[in-house]
Design an enzyme around this catalytic site. Structure first.
Site, PDB file in Angstrom:
ATOM      1  N   CYS A  71     -15.140  10.045  -4.331  1.00 13.90           N
ATOM      2  CA  CYS A  71     -15.183   8.712  -3.718  1.00 13.90           C
ATOM      3  C   CYS A  71     -15.392   8.803  -2.198  1.00 13.90           C
ATOM      4  O   CYS A  71     -14.658   9.505  -1.489  1.00 13.90           O
ATOM      5  CB  CYS A  71     -13.876   7.985  -4.036  1.00 13.90           C
ATOM      6  SG  CYS A  71     -13.791   6.317  -3.394  1.00 13.90           S
TER       7      CYS A  71
ATOM      8  N   CYS B 216     -15.023  -8.377 -16.785  1.00 14.18           N
ATOM      9  CA  CYS B 216     -16.177  -7.568 -16.358  1.00 14.18           C
ATOM     10  C   CYS B 216     -17.263  -7.604 -17.437  1.00 14.18           C
ATOM     11  O   CYS B 216     -18.441  -7.394 -17.141  1.00 14.18           O
ATOM     12  CB  CYS B 216     -15.764  -6.129 -16.089  1.00 14.18           C
ATOM     13  SG  CYS B 216     -14.823  -5.934 -14.565  1.00 14.18           S
TER      14      CYS B 216
ATOM     15  N   CYS C  26     -21.093  -1.762 -10.561  1.00 17.76           N
ATOM     16  CA  CYS C  26     -20.384  -0.859  -9.645  1.00 17.76           C
ATOM     17  C   CYS C  26     -20.640   0.607 -10.002  1.00 17.76           C
ATOM     18  O   CYS C  26     -20.871   1.443  -9.120  1.00 17.76           O
ATOM     19  CB  CYS C  26     -18.888  -1.182  -9.634  1.00 17.76           C
ATOM     20  SG  CYS C  26     -18.124  -1.194 -11.270  1.00 17.76           S
TER      21      CYS C  26
ATOM     22  N   CYS D 248     -22.644   3.192  -7.301  1.00 21.49           N
ATOM     23  CA  CYS D 248     -21.881   4.209  -6.558  1.00 21.49           C
ATOM     24  C   CYS D 248     -22.761   5.433  -6.297  1.00 21.49           C
ATOM     25  O   CYS D 248     -23.186   6.115  -7.235  1.00 21.49           O
ATOM     26  CB  CYS D 248     -20.623   4.603  -7.323  1.00 21.49           C
ATOM     27  SG  CYS D 248     -19.690   5.885  -6.455  1.00 21.49           S
TER      28      CYS D 248
ATOM     29  N   ASP E   1       0.778  -1.230   0.000  1.00 20.20           N
ATOM     30  CA  ASP E   1       0.000   0.000   0.000  1.00 20.20           C
ATOM     31  C   ASP E   1       0.813   1.285   0.000  1.00 20.20           C
ATOM     32  O   ASP E   1       0.687   2.098  -0.914  1.00 20.20           O
ATOM     33  CB  ASP E   1      -0.991  -0.003   1.175  1.00 20.20           C
ATOM     34  CG  ASP E   1      -2.007   1.114   1.059  1.00 20.20           C
ATOM     35  OD1 ASP E   1      -2.582   1.256  -0.032  1.00 20.20           O
ATOM     36  OD2 ASP E   1      -2.208   1.852   2.039  1.00 20.20           O
TER      37      ASP E   1
ATOM     38  N   CYS F  68     -20.875  -5.701 -17.682  1.00 19.07           N
ATOM     39  CA  CYS F  68     -21.418  -5.404 -16.338  1.00 19.07           C
ATOM     40  C   CYS F  68     -20.981  -4.018 -15.865  1.00 19.07           C
ATOM     41  O   CYS F  68     -19.799  -3.682 -15.894  1.00 19.07           O
ATOM     42  CB  CYS F  68     -20.956  -6.462 -15.345  1.00 19.07           C
ATOM     43  SG  CYS F  68     -21.481  -6.122 -13.653  1.00 19.07           S
TER      44      CYS F  68
END
Ligand code: B12
Length: 304
Positions: free
Chosen positions: A207, A181, A187, A191, A127, A184
């Site tokens: 976000c 994906c 998402c 959102c 990260d 599709c």
């Protein structure tokens, strides 16, 4: 596959990682990252801008880099579910901070590579290093970068942490798998703040995850009104993903059961000491007390 790559992968699984893939370092062409930064999609995360070049060229981090070993650690637990109408904390944050939990096995794996390849240089991170983990994970055949911007593994979906080891050792690369994906757009449609604006592009400025974790200032009203119960992170774009439909359990991860029934009134006014006692050791610390108080206040306003 050569013996060395096999030995590294075997050790990765022995250390508790759920998946391990290898990518070879080649001249890195721009894949849209510059445009993403230039458009300001990173919001106030200036550290991304500062490390722009290194993020696009691992050999600036490790001169002579030949391979990137990518690890995934699965974190889904079906019982990490908040009570109805309780404040919500993203699933990844219900357990011990993964930056810490993965540090030891990651270090051990890097040491193992050093032992197997005397003279090789390694850089391990999860990260917080200037490494584009999802890009490398896709190159290493661990999955594909989904429309929600996350790495989707064909078996365990997107509920996984990623980590990488850049090495000067020459290893056998795995084959990338094509994206699945299809058409599709679940998402994008789900959102609440329209943060997923195009194929695999997330605008951090919209976000919920960015605002509830990274934003140190005021959350714009338009976003605040639509935080949908989240007070730390957001999992909506993962929850609706069909690849996350039948998630495998990771019973080995300990979760904080008390996160299921958080009291928003208490959080909106939590003291420094209580904040540390309650959230210590979890990723929630990243938002700091002020962030959680702000987010809980927004939760209360939205639930009046
Ligand atoms: C900055 C960051 C964020 C920001 C920005 C999010 C974003 N989408 O970039 C914010 C704070 C919003 C965020 C939120 C979250 N994050 Co975050 N985040 C990061 C971080 C530190 C850097 C990501 C980055 O560089 N983004 C910039 C984008 C533009 O760059 P990129 O990843 O290189 O994407 C490019 C490629 O994917 C490429 N690409 C994609 N597909 C294809 C296909 C082809 C053919 C080509 C050529 C290129 C291409 O195009 C993109 C644009 O250049 C990484 C850790 C790391 N060091 O990588 C974690 C990381 C991505 N986050 C992670 C997680 C878990 C989350 C959250 C789910 C947390 C939560 N529950 O709230 C949310 C999800 C939000 C979302 N849908 O993205 C995990 C994801 C694990 C996974 N399975 O993918 C990571 C990997 C951390 C980790 N070590 O586990 N995050």
């Amino acid at each position: 596959m050569d013996e060395l790559s096999i030995a590294i992968k075997r050790q990765a699984y022995a250390l508790g990682f759920d998946a391990c893939g290898i990518a070879s370092v080649q001249a890195e062409a721009d894949d849209g990252f510059d445009a993403w930064l230039d458009a300001g999609f990173h919001a106030d995360m200036a550290w991304m801008e500062r490390t722009r070049d290194i993020r696009q060229q691992v050999s600036l981090k490790v001169p002579g880099a030949q391979s990137v070993v990518v690890l995934a650690k699965y974190y889904y637990r079906a019982d990490a579910v908040p009570a109805p109408d309780a404040p919500r904390i993203a699933r990844y944050a219900w357990s011990r901070d993964y930056h810490r939990a993965l540090a030891k096995p990651l270090k051990q794996l890097a040491a193992h590579i050093a032992e197997l390849c005397p003279g090789a240089q390694q850089y391990a991170s999860t990260d917080s290093g200037p490494v584009r983990e999802r890009v490398w994970a896709a190159r290493a055949g661990l999955g594909w970068n989904g429309r929600n911007g996350l790495l989707i593994h064909p078996e365990f979906g997107s509920w996984c942490f990623l980590a990488t080891i850049i090495t000067t050792a020459k290893l056998t690369p795995d084959t990338p798998i094509p994206e699945r994906c299809g058409s599709c757009c679940a998402c994008i449609e789900a959102c609440p703040t329209d943060a997923i604006i195009a194929d695999r592009t997330v605008d951090s400025r919209r976000c919920i995850s960015y605002h509830t974790i990274e934003n140190r200032g005021e959350i714009p009203t338009e976003i605040a009104e639509r935080t949908s119960g989240w007070i730390f992170g957001c999992d909506i774009c993962q929850e609706v993903c069909p690849w996350n439909n039948i998630p495998r359990e990771n019973a080995g991860i300990e979760i904080r059961a008390e996160f299921a029934s958080l009291d928003p009134d208490a959080l909106a006014d939590i003291s420094d000491e209580a904040f540390r006692r309650f959230f210590s050791g979890t990723p929630v610390m990243r938002a700091k007390r002020e962030g959680i108080c702000r987010n809980a206040g927004i939760f209360l306003r939205n639930h009046k």
